[in-house]
Design a protein around this motif. Structure first.
Motif, PDB file in Angstrom:
ATOM      1  N   SER A  13       0.819  -1.219   0.000  1.00 37.66           N
ATOM      2  CA  SER A  13       0.000   0.000   0.000  1.00 37.66           C
ATOM      3  C   SER A  13       0.851   1.265   0.000  1.00 37.66           C
ATOM      4  O   SER A  13       0.338   2.355  -0.271  1.00 37.66           O
TER       5      SER A  13
ATOM      6  N   PHE B 142      -9.452  12.808  -6.216  1.00 37.99           N
ATOM      7  CA  PHE B 142     -10.616  13.585  -5.794  1.00 37.99           C
ATOM      8  C   PHE B 142     -10.833  14.824  -6.672  1.00 37.99           C
ATOM      9  O   PHE B 142     -11.919  15.403  -6.653  1.00 37.99           O
TER      10      PHE B 142
ATOM     11  N   ILE C 267     -10.261   2.140   3.865  1.00 32.15           N
ATOM     12  CA  ILE C 267     -10.462   3.047   4.996  1.00 32.15           C
ATOM     13  C   ILE C 267     -11.946   3.337   5.191  1.00 32.15           C
ATOM     14  O   ILE C 267     -12.447   3.328   6.328  1.00 32.15           O
ATOM     15  N   ILE C 268     -12.666   3.582   4.105  1.00 33.20           N
ATOM     16  CA  ILE C 268     -14.103   3.818   4.205  1.00 33.20           C
ATOM     17  C   ILE C 268     -14.802   2.580   4.772  1.00 33.20           C
ATOM     18  O   ILE C 268     -15.692   2.679   5.635  1.00 33.20           O
TER      19      ILE C 268
ATOM     20  N   ALA D 252      -4.042   3.995  -4.417  1.00 30.80           N
ATOM     21  CA  ALA D 252      -4.643   5.026  -3.566  1.00 30.80           C
ATOM     22  C   ALA D 252      -6.156   4.843  -3.495  1.00 30.80           C
ATOM     23  O   ALA D 252      -6.766   5.004  -2.426  1.00 30.80           O
ATOM     24  N   ILE D 253      -6.768   4.488  -4.614  1.00 28.09           N
ATOM     25  CA  ILE D 253      -8.215   4.234  -4.624  1.00 28.09           C
ATOM     26  C   ILE D 253      -8.547   3.027  -3.761  1.00 28.09           C
ATOM     27  O   ILE D 253      -9.513   3.035  -2.980  1.00 28.09           O
TER      28      ILE D 253
ATOM     29  N   PHE E  86      -3.847  10.971  -3.872  1.00 26.83           N
ATOM     30  CA  PHE E  86      -5.189  11.138  -3.305  1.00 26.83           C
ATOM     31  C   PHE E  86      -5.808  12.458  -3.762  1.00 26.83           C
ATOM     32  O   PHE E  86      -7.005  12.523  -4.038  1.00 26.83           O
TER      33      PHE E  86
ATOM     34  N   TRP F 108       0.719  12.904  -0.576  1.00 19.95           N
ATOM     35  CA  TRP F 108      -0.717  12.802  -0.774  1.00 19.95           C
ATOM     36  C   TRP F 108      -1.146  13.172  -2.201  1.00 19.95           C
ATOM     37  O   TRP F 108      -2.343  13.312  -2.462  1.00 19.95           O
TER      38      TRP F 108
ATOM     39  N   PHE G 154      -8.319   3.945  -0.187  1.00 17.80           N
ATOM     40  CA  PHE G 154      -9.503   4.743   0.152  1.00 17.80           C
ATOM     41  C   PHE G 154     -10.699   3.833   0.418  1.00 17.80           C
ATOM     42  O   PHE G 154     -11.445   4.034   1.394  1.00 17.80           O
ATOM     43  N   GLN G 155     -10.902   2.822  -0.438  1.00 17.08           N
ATOM     44  CA  GLN G 155     -11.981   1.859  -0.226  1.00 17.08           C
ATOM     45  C   GLN G 155     -11.855   1.173   1.136  1.00 17.08           C
ATOM     46  O   GLN G 155     -12.842   1.039   1.865  1.00 17.08           O
TER      47      GLN G 155
END
Length: 288
Positions: free
Chosen positions: A24, A52, A266-267, A259-260, A48, A45, A263-264
């Protein structure tokens, strides 16, 4: 002996779940295959911020959330409703037949299911033939964006409901029969027994499976949606998993797609922790 039996499963999770987590780190790099993880430049970052700011990703995220929400709202209750209905069948031959009938779609690949759906909804398929009998014009269902989400959700419910009902049937089988006998003696009908005995007894199982489902809210599965996509429905059907395949596997932008994926995850972790805490407060049932 028990630990030795669990060892293969533990090794599987270490090798294919925990060790890959180290990869990661490329979400924070401008990853280059020839340089590898240790020599690729660090960008912080930036990846990320890029996803977005990129308009396509926001569309993909919206599609993923909508399809996941539809599947959760419509698809999650279906297995335990089916399990309750199957449990009330007293003719065992008929019950076994229906169980097999509902389990069978789970063993079909998404490619086969997509082929069946395309055939059913084609211009000369069964659905349009029925429409023709009633004097309606045929519809190119698979080319219309307004039908895509409904088709994907309905096919997923059809494929998985019977298989998921097995867990609920096992939970129902564990309910003490004396509860039903006492309810019958008190004059309770079948519906009252379902509402007052079956459903409350299923709550622990329902909550555990719901929490597992909510933890993977943004992970619909690549093959489930990809096989239904057409150029005309790409705008409404492109989800995170298909976007990652197109941008990462085909486009070679590994840092962005990592990164995507992060993000998945973490959500999913936030949703799981939040709903688990809420479940413990309201029902006393949770994963921990």
């Amino acid at each position: 002996m028990l630990y030795s039996m669990a060892l293969p499963g533990i090794l599987f999770f270490i090798m294919f779940r925990y060790i890959p987590l180290l990869g990661s780190i490329i979400a924070f790099q401008d990853y280059q295959i020839l340089n590898g993880i240790f020599k690729s430049p660090w960008v912080g970052w930036a990846n990320f911020e890029y996803i977005f700011r990129y308009p396509d990703f926001l569309t993909v995220l919206r599609n993923t959330i909508l399809i996941s929400a539809y599947q959760l709202i419509l698809g999650f209750p279906a297995p335990f409703i089916l399990a309750i209905l199957l449990n009330e069948i007293r003719v065992m031959v008929f019950k076994r037949f229906l169980q097999t009938f509902f389990y069978l779609p789970h063993f079909l690949s998404w490619v086969i299911i997509a082929g069946l759906v395309f055939e059913l909804l084609s211009l000369h398929g069964i659905v349009n033939s029925l429409r023709h009998l009633f004097g309606d014009e045929p519809i190119l269902f698979m080319q219309k964006t307004e039908y895509f989400k409904g088709i994907v959700v309905a096919s997923a419910i059809w494929r998985e409901t019977g298989w998921s009902a097995i867990i609920y049937l096992a939970a129902i089988a564990g309910i003490n029969p004396s509860l039903y006998e006492a309810a019958t003696m008190d004059g309770a009908g079948k519906m009252r027994q379902i509402v007052s005995i079956t459903l409350p007894s299923l709550i622990p199982t329902i909550m555990v499976l719901f929490l597992l489902k909510i933890g993977s809210f943004l992970e619909l599965g690549f093959e489930q949606v990809y096989v239904f996509l057409t150029p005309m429905t790409n705008s409404t059907g492109d989800i995170i998993d298909t976007y990652v395949y197109r941008v990462g596997a085909l486009g070679g932008q590994y840092s962005i797609t990592t990164a995507i994926g992060l993000f998945q995850s973490i959500i999913g972790l936030i949703l799981l922790w939040s709903f688990n805490k809420l479940s413990n407060k309201t029902t006393g049932q949770g994963l921990w």
